[in-house]
Each structure stands twice: as structure tokens, then as C-alpha cells.
Design an enzyme around this catalytic site. Structure first.
Site, PDB file in Angstrom:
ATOM      1  N   ASN A 189      -8.074   1.737   9.546  1.00  0.00           N
ATOM      2  CA  ASN A 189      -6.772   1.972  10.166  1.00  0.00           C
ATOM      3  C   ASN A 189      -7.009   1.966  11.662  1.00  0.00           C
ATOM      4  O   ASN A 189      -7.934   2.630  12.148  1.00  0.00           O
ATOM      5  CB  ASN A 189      -6.213   3.339   9.782  1.00  0.00           C
ATOM      6  CG  ASN A 189      -5.790   3.414   8.326  1.00  0.00           C
ATOM      7  OD1 ASN A 189      -5.991   2.481   7.547  1.00  0.00           O
ATOM      8  ND2 ASN A 189      -5.197   4.536   7.953  1.00  0.00           N
ATOM      9  N   ARG A 193       0.854  -1.186   0.000  1.00  0.00           N
ATOM     10  CA  ARG A 193       0.000   0.000   0.000  1.00  0.00           C
ATOM     11  C   ARG A 193       0.892   1.238   0.000  1.00  0.00           C
ATOM     12  O   ARG A 193       1.696   1.424   0.916  1.00  0.00           O
ATOM     13  CB  ARG A 193      -0.910  -0.009   1.252  1.00  0.00           C
ATOM     14  CG  ARG A 193      -1.766   1.217   1.308  1.00  0.00           C
ATOM     15  CD  ARG A 193      -2.689   1.312   2.510  1.00  0.00           C
ATOM     16  NE  ARG A 193      -3.209   2.676   2.449  1.00  0.00           N
ATOM     17  CZ  ARG A 193      -3.506   3.437   3.473  1.00  0.00           C
ATOM     18  NH1 ARG A 193      -3.393   2.989   4.704  1.00  0.00           N
ATOM     19  NH2 ARG A 193      -3.923   4.667   3.307  1.00  0.00           N
ATOM     20  N   TYR A 234      -4.992   1.845  15.619  1.00  0.00           N
ATOM     21  CA  TYR A 234      -3.785   1.789  16.445  1.00  0.00           C
ATOM     22  C   TYR A 234      -4.086   1.631  17.926  1.00  0.00           C
ATOM     23  O   TYR A 234      -3.354   0.971  18.636  1.00  0.00           O
ATOM     24  CB  TYR A 234      -2.952   3.068  16.255  1.00  0.00           C
ATOM     25  CG  TYR A 234      -2.326   3.198  14.884  1.00  0.00           C
ATOM     26  CD1 TYR A 234      -3.034   3.710  13.805  1.00  0.00           C
ATOM     27  CD2 TYR A 234      -1.014   2.781  14.674  1.00  0.00           C
ATOM     28  CE1 TYR A 234      -2.463   3.808  12.547  1.00  0.00           C
ATOM     29  CE2 TYR A 234      -0.428   2.879  13.411  1.00  0.00           C
ATOM     30  CZ  TYR A 234      -1.154   3.396  12.356  1.00  0.00           C
ATOM     31  OH  TYR A 234      -0.585   3.487  11.112  1.00  0.00           O
ATOM     32  N   HIS A 259      -3.156  10.908   0.671  1.00  0.00           N
ATOM     33  CA  HIS A 259      -2.654  10.685   2.021  1.00  0.00           C
ATOM     34  C   HIS A 259      -2.042  12.003   2.523  1.00  0.00           C
ATOM     35  O   HIS A 259      -0.844  12.100   2.771  1.00  0.00           O
ATOM     36  CB  HIS A 259      -1.639   9.539   2.040  1.00  0.00           C
ATOM     37  CG  HIS A 259      -1.421   8.907   3.389  1.00  0.00           C
ATOM     38  ND1 HIS A 259      -1.551   7.564   3.630  1.00  0.00           N
ATOM     39  CD2 HIS A 259      -1.089   9.455   4.584  1.00  0.00           C
ATOM     40  CE1 HIS A 259      -1.284   7.300   4.902  1.00  0.00           C
ATOM     41  NE2 HIS A 259      -1.000   8.442   5.504  1.00  0.00           N
ATOM     42  N   GLU A 305      -4.133  -0.178   7.986  1.00  0.00           N
ATOM     43  CA  GLU A 305      -2.972   0.242   8.776  1.00  0.00           C
ATOM     44  C   GLU A 305      -3.126  -0.277  10.196  1.00  0.00           C
ATOM     45  O   GLU A 305      -4.235  -0.303  10.739  1.00  0.00           O
ATOM     46  CB  GLU A 305      -2.844   1.774   8.885  1.00  0.00           C
ATOM     47  CG  GLU A 305      -2.131   2.442   7.754  1.00  0.00           C
ATOM     48  CD  GLU A 305      -2.016   3.955   7.949  1.00  0.00           C
ATOM     49  OE1 GLU A 305      -1.807   4.409   9.088  1.00  0.00           O
ATOM     50  OE2 GLU A 305      -2.134   4.673   6.948  1.00  0.00           O
ATOM     51  N   GLU A 352      -7.828   8.255   6.093  1.00  0.00           N
ATOM     52  CA  GLU A 352      -8.202   8.871   7.367  1.00  0.00           C
ATOM     53  C   GLU A 352      -8.848  10.250   7.240  1.00  0.00           C
ATOM     54  O   GLU A 352      -8.251  11.265   7.600  1.00  0.00           O
ATOM     55  CB  GLU A 352      -6.976   8.939   8.288  1.00  0.00           C
ATOM     56  CG  GLU A 352      -6.386   7.563   8.565  1.00  0.00           C
ATOM     57  CD  GLU A 352      -5.273   7.580   9.599  1.00  0.00           C
ATOM     58  OE1 GLU A 352      -4.793   8.673   9.960  1.00  0.00           O
ATOM     59  OE2 GLU A 352      -4.892   6.504  10.063  1.00  0.00           O
TER      60      GLU A 352
HETATM   61  C1  GBE Z   1      -1.707   7.025  10.683  1.00  0.00           C
HETATM   62  O1  GBE Z   1      -2.531   7.869  11.431  1.00  0.00           O
HETATM   63  C2  GBE Z   1      -1.317   7.694   9.391  1.00  0.00           C
HETATM   64  O2  GBE Z   1      -2.160   7.276   8.336  1.00  0.00           O
HETATM   65  C3  GBE Z   1       0.121   7.468   9.005  1.00  0.00           C
HETATM   66  O3  GBE Z   1       0.477   8.340   7.972  1.00  0.00           O
HETATM   67  C4  GBE Z   1       0.983   7.626  10.221  1.00  0.00           C
HETATM   68  O4  GBE Z   1       2.350   7.568   9.917  1.00  0.00           O
HETATM   69  C5  GBE Z   1       0.616   6.534  11.193  1.00  0.00           C
HETATM   70  O5  GBE Z   1      -0.721   6.636  11.532  1.00  0.00           O
HETATM   71  C6  GBE Z   1       1.374   6.569  12.498  1.00  0.00           C
HETATM   72  O6  GBE Z   1       1.028   7.710  13.229  1.00  0.00           O
HETATM   73  O7  GBE Z   1      -0.780  16.236  19.047  1.00  0.00           O
HETATM   74  O8  GBE Z   1      -0.109  14.163  20.119  1.00  0.00           O
HETATM   75  O9  GBE Z   1      -2.430  14.577  19.617  1.00  0.00           O
HETATM   76  C7  GBE Z   1      -1.541  12.938  17.464  1.00  0.00           C
HETATM   77  C8  GBE Z   1      -2.952   7.367  12.673  1.00  0.00           C
HETATM   78  C9  GBE Z   1      -1.612  12.681  16.033  1.00  0.00           C
HETATM   79  C10 GBE Z   1      -3.822   8.359  13.415  1.00  0.00           C
HETATM   80  C11 GBE Z   1      -1.480  10.395  15.457  1.00  0.00           C
HETATM   81  C12 GBE Z   1      -3.278  11.760  14.695  1.00  0.00           C
HETATM   82  C13 GBE Z   1      -2.223   9.180  14.982  1.00  0.00           C
HETATM   83  C14 GBE Z   1      -3.997  10.545  14.229  1.00  0.00           C
HETATM   84  C15 GBE Z   1      -0.755  14.164  17.660  1.00  0.00           C
HETATM   85  N1  GBE Z   1      -2.385  11.474  15.769  1.00  0.00           N
HETATM   86  N2  GBE Z   1      -3.071   9.500  13.870  1.00  0.00           N
HETATM   87  S1  GBE Z   1      -1.041  14.837  19.218  1.00  0.00           S
END
Ligand code: GBE
Length: 502
Positions: free
Chosen positions: A329, A96, A331, A141, A398, A186
Site C-alpha cells: 500500500n 479487494r 500513498y 482491516h 492500495e 497495514e
Molecule cells: C490506508 O492507510 C488504509 O488502508 C485505508 O483504510 C484508508 O482509507 C486509506 O489508507 C486512506 O487513508 O493523525 O494526521 O497523522 C494519519 C494508509 C493517519 C496509511 C493515514 C495513517 C494514512 C496511515 C493521521 N494515517 N494511513 S494523523
């Protein structure tokens, strides 16, 4: 007595250390993901124009934790053959990756197509084909051409046409080689983090307003790209097209507390349902609780109409059903502790509109503050998706874990093992239809505002060396073995020394 206690203890230990299921069903596919801006570099090379991340990192470099940017990143523009060799080593079924809009269309519009951008992706697609690796390609993206941002970006309704035009060029130029497409990666992160906050470029921070303008445009743009593919390209290209929605899964801190249970459902509707409900339910449109809450909040703010504009009947129908699969996606999981305004919420805002207080104090930690390790939450999310969206066919597009960059990455292996085990549980016990799995990510890359300080890769990338050498971590061996056997590896060498059998 003593012996029954021993047996009981043994059962407890077993139930905690043994996975119920280890084998993946026939036809289940494995891949890894990347995104153009996070790996390509070559930000201004051969006709590529500036995107919103180039712009943000060049004008406000302090907005990235370690002051890095995507100018070179993993240098995949020049080293894509190395990427493909690594994919081949892992043995993945699919790769991907995303297309850079501003590399293909430097003005953002279709009036000027950059031949070098077309060539680059054709070269990459040919290199993948030579190794029998299927492409799964994301159109967007996060790296919007800055020229379109200057016109308002996703808050500008005209973006529906611009995105449709860009998608048209991509389907036409690459559609003979690509059988699986993702429109948006996302949408929540695009709209809330970038227009309702400053967590992502373009960092507009129009909280409670810009985020909802964005979702209106983005869902229409998604639907138009879907219908274009479905009607014009699918008859000859025979591919599939979907959207990838990210979930932070919310659970009640106390599962016995009815109010927390209701609020967690509200939070899930605001987060995942915001984009899933319009596409994946029979009713369509935004989730009812979201419509009601934003209307009530808006009224309380003395506004004459809701900040969240609802779709009319035409658009409700036009958006419904526009995804061949549900791309998820995922996490992490957060907990809901009670009603009220989250202490971090701005006013007005999406977070305040939810009306719940949340906490990240759950599960094990990672290098990312927002990423807690809660595999059971993943299983619950998948069951909820089955129930809420008519038992959809699901791809995990993801899933992954961050550390600071070690080669003996036991934390990552254990995360993958437990999250994949959760998938096996829901496939076997609940008949949730998960068809494939995508790990984030192939190699350490530009992790947006975290720069290179949080690393998610199977390969370690040395970014102080211009050659960007990549070294496989132990997790690469784990994933390779998993894919080769279609089974969760049980070897001791993949467990942290402290967790090994004696
Ligand atoms: C994905 O997002 C993305 O698609 C990918 O590009 C990225 O590399 C991967 O996750 C790993 O992060 O200021 O601490 O709140 C939080 C996952 C930012 C969802 C991180 C935004 C996780 C949503 C920043 N989050 N992301 S703060």
C-alpha cells in the site's frame, strides 16, 4: 543560438509532459479496494457484535473529525449489489474488500459462528462471480471484535490462536470462491497508530512498548494463518495468500548528504522493514538497525532489556517466506532532514527510536495532511523493494488520493496518472515485477478518524441522504478507460482546464 535554446526548451517541456511509457504489460490486472468497517454499516444488525471502531466512535465521538462513524457508512451491507454494479461499470478485474471479524464471529472466538455473516459474504461473492470480478479478500482491516480488545487485543499473545481460528473459519467457509487472500492490512498502522499512538482504534497509546508487543503477536498470527492455508487449504483450493504493508517512503532532503541518506534508510527499515524484513528476507527477524536502535534507546532509558523483543530461532524460521506476493500500500513520501528526535515524538516511542527528524514539506498537497503527491518516491520505493527483498512479485494493494469531494476531480486523476506512470517506469526500466494495481477506493467512505471529511472515492457518496446515493466522478471515467484500453488515457478532458493543450 536562439534556435538551439528553443529546441532545448522544447525538449525540457516534452520530457516533463510526455510519459515514457503508457501501455501496461499483458496480464497486468486492475482493481479497487474497500474495507468492511469503512463501507458496510449495519454495525449491530443480525448478530454482528461491536468492534473497536464501533466502540471508539460511540464512546469518544469527538475523536472523529466530523463526528461521523461507521454505523451506516455507505450501507454496503444492504446495498452491496450497487457496489458490484459500480465495479462492473468500471470494468475492474478484481475487487479487494475485507471481512468483518465481528460479523462472522460475534465473540471473536470460534465457539459461535454467525450464519448471517456467512450468508452476507456468500451473497457478495456470488454477485461478484456473476459479473466475472475476482475477489481479493483481506481477513483483517482494523475492525477487531471489542471482546478481544477487552482481553488486550494485539498486545495479547493469545491473539495468535484467535486469529488462526478466525482465518480457519474464513478459509473453510469461503475458500472455494476466493483464490487471493490478504492476512493483514497495514501491520504498521495496526501496531504503531493504535497501540503506540491514538491515531487509530483502540487508541491505546502505549508508545514505545505496546507497538512492539503488537508486532510480535501480529507477525506470529500472520505466519500461522499462512501455514494453515498452505498446508490445509491450498492443496484443494489452490489460492494465494499475502500481507499488505504500507509505506510512507522516506528520502533524504538533500540526496548529496550522506548522513541524511543513511537516516532515510533507517527510517524505511523502521517503517516498511519492521514487517517486511521478517517475512521477505533470507535472514528474517527485525531489521538490524531497528534492533540496535531500540536496544540503545532502551539502555539510555535505564531499562534492563530492550523494549523490542527479538524472535527466537523457531519464530524467525516460522515467519520467513510466509507471503506469496509482496502487497504494497503506498500513498506518500516524507523527507529526512537530519539526526535527532522528531519534535512530535513522545518518549519512549517508535519515532524517537528512529533518531531522525522528518518533514512532510515535499510535493503537491491533498485533503489529507499526511498525503503529499510525490510519484518519484513511489518509483524509488519499488526499486528499493526489488533490491531489499529478493526481487519479489509485487501487487500494489492500495494507492489513492483525497480531496474534499468534487465530481470534477482533476487532482485525483493527475495523481493516478503520475503514480501509474511511475509503475510503468520501474516495470520497463528496472524490471520490477509489479503484477497488479489496486486503487483506493471504490466510493467515498468512512475515512477512520477523518470521518467523511477526506474523500478518496471514484464515486461520490452523499451521506446526508439515507439512500446513500453514489455518483461517478470524472476519475471513474478515467479509470474505466484506463482498464478498457490497458493504457494511460491521454484525452484532454481528463486534464484540468488550465493544463489542457491549446
Ligand atoms: C490506508 O492507510 C488504509 O488502508 C485505508 O483504510 C484508508 O482509507 C486509506 O489508507 C486512506 O487513508 O493523525 O494526521 O497523522 C494519519 C494508509 C493517519 C496509511 C493515514 C495513517 C494514512 C496511515 C493521521 N494515517 N494511513 S494523523
Amino acid at each position: 543560438m536562439a534556435s538551439s535554446i528553443t529546441i532545448l526548451a522544447a525538449i525540457l517541456v516534452l520530457s516533463h509532459t510526455c510519459q515514457a511509457y503508457t501501455k501496461f504489460p499483458d496480464g497486468f490486472t486492475f482493481g479497487v479496494a474497500t474495507a468492511a468497517h469503512q463501507i458496510e454499516g449495519a454495525w449491530d444488525v443480525n448478530g454482528k457484535s461491536e468492534n473497536v471502531w464501533d466502540h471508539l466512535t460511540h464512546t469518544k465521538p469527538w475523536m472523529v473529525a466530523d463526528f461521523t462513524n461507521g454505523d451506516i457508512a455507505c450501507d454496503s451491507y444492504n446495498r452491496y449489489q450497487e457496489d458490484v454494479d459500480e465495479l462492473d461499470y468500471l470494468g475492474v478485474d478484481f475487487y479487494r474488500f475485507s471481512l468483518s471479524w465481528s460479523r462472522i464471529l460475534p465473540t471473536g472466538r470460534i465457539d459461535q459462528i454467525n450464519p448471517d455473516g456467512i450468508r452476507y459474504y456468500n451473497d457478495l461473492l456470488d454477485a461478484l462471480a456473476a459479473k466475472n470480478i475476482e475477489p481479493l479478500v483481506t481477513l483483517f482491516h482494523w475492525d477487531l471484535p471489542q471482546s478481544l480488545q477487552d482481553l488486550g487485543g494485539w498486545a495479547n499473545p493469545k491473539m495468535v490462536d484467535y486469529f488462526r481460528g478466525y482465518a480457519d473459519v474464513c478459509f473453510r467457509e469461503f475458500g472455494d470462491k476466493i483464490k487471493s487472500w490478504i492476512t493483514f492490512n497495514e501491520p504498521y498502522e495496526i501496531c504503531e497508530d493504535a497501540y503506540g499512538d491514538e491515531k487509530k482504534a483502540p487508541a491505546i497509546d502505549s508508545h514505545g512498548v505496546g507497538n512492539y508487543l503488537c508486532s510480535d503477536t501480529l507477525l506470529k498470527a500472520h505466519a500461522e494463518a499462512y501455514h494453515l492455508y498452505d498446508e490445509t487449504y491450498r492443496p484443494t483450493q489452490n489460492g494465494k495468500i499475502m500481507i499488505s504493508i504500507n509505506s510512507i517512503w522516506y528520502e533524504p532532503k538533500d540526496p548529496e548528504n550522506a548522513q541524511q541518506v543513511t537516516l532515510a534508510e533507517t527510517a524505511n527499515q523502521f517503517k516498511f522493514g519492521w514487517f517486511a524484513h521478517p517475512i521477505f528476507t533470507d535472514k528474517g527477524g527485525y531489521p538490524e538497525v531497528m534492533v540496535a536502535n531500540v536496544a540503545a534507546q532502551s539502555e539510555g532509558e535505564g531499562l534492563a532489556r530492550s523494549r523490542l523483543e527479538q524472535f527466537d530461532d523457531y519464530w524467525i524460521e516460522r515467519i520467513k517466506g510466509t507471503s506469496d506476493f509482496l502487497g504494497i500500500n503506498h500513498y506518500t513520501t516524507f523527507l529526512v532532514t537530519g539526526p535527532g528526535v522528531d519534535p512530535t515524538a513522545k518518549s519512549p516511542s517508535w519515532l524517537k527510536d528512529i533518531g531522525a527528524v522528518t518533514t512532510m514539506e515535499v510535493g503537491g498537497d491533498s485533503a489529507s495532511e499526511w498525503l503529499r503527491v510525490v510519484p518519484s518516491g513511489f518509483a524509488n520505493l519499488l526499486r528499493w523493494c526489488k533490491k531489499s527483498y529478493n526481487d519479489p512479485l509485487i501487487y500494489i494493494t492500495e494507492n489513492g488520493f483525497s480531496d474534499r469531494g468534487t465530481l470534477e476531480d482533476y487532482g485525483r486523476i493527475s495523481y493516478y496518472n503520475d503514480y501509474l506512470s511511475a509503475i510503468l517506469d520501474v516495470i520497463n526500466d528496472d524490471d520490477v515485477k509489479v503484477l497488479g494495481y489496486t486503487a483506493w477506493t471504490l466510493m467515498d467512505n468512512f475515512e477512520w478518524r477523518a470521518g467523511f471529511s477526506e474523500r478518496f472515492g471514484f464515486y461520490y457518496v452523499n451521506i446526508t441522504d439515507p439512500a446513500r446515493p453514489r455518483t461517478p466522478k470524472l476519475s471513474a471515467e478515467y479509470y474505466k478507460q484506463l482498464i478498457a484500453n490497458r493504457e494511460l488515457p491521454q484525452d484532454d478532458k481528463f486534464k484540468a482546464p488550465s493544463a489542457r493543450r491549446q
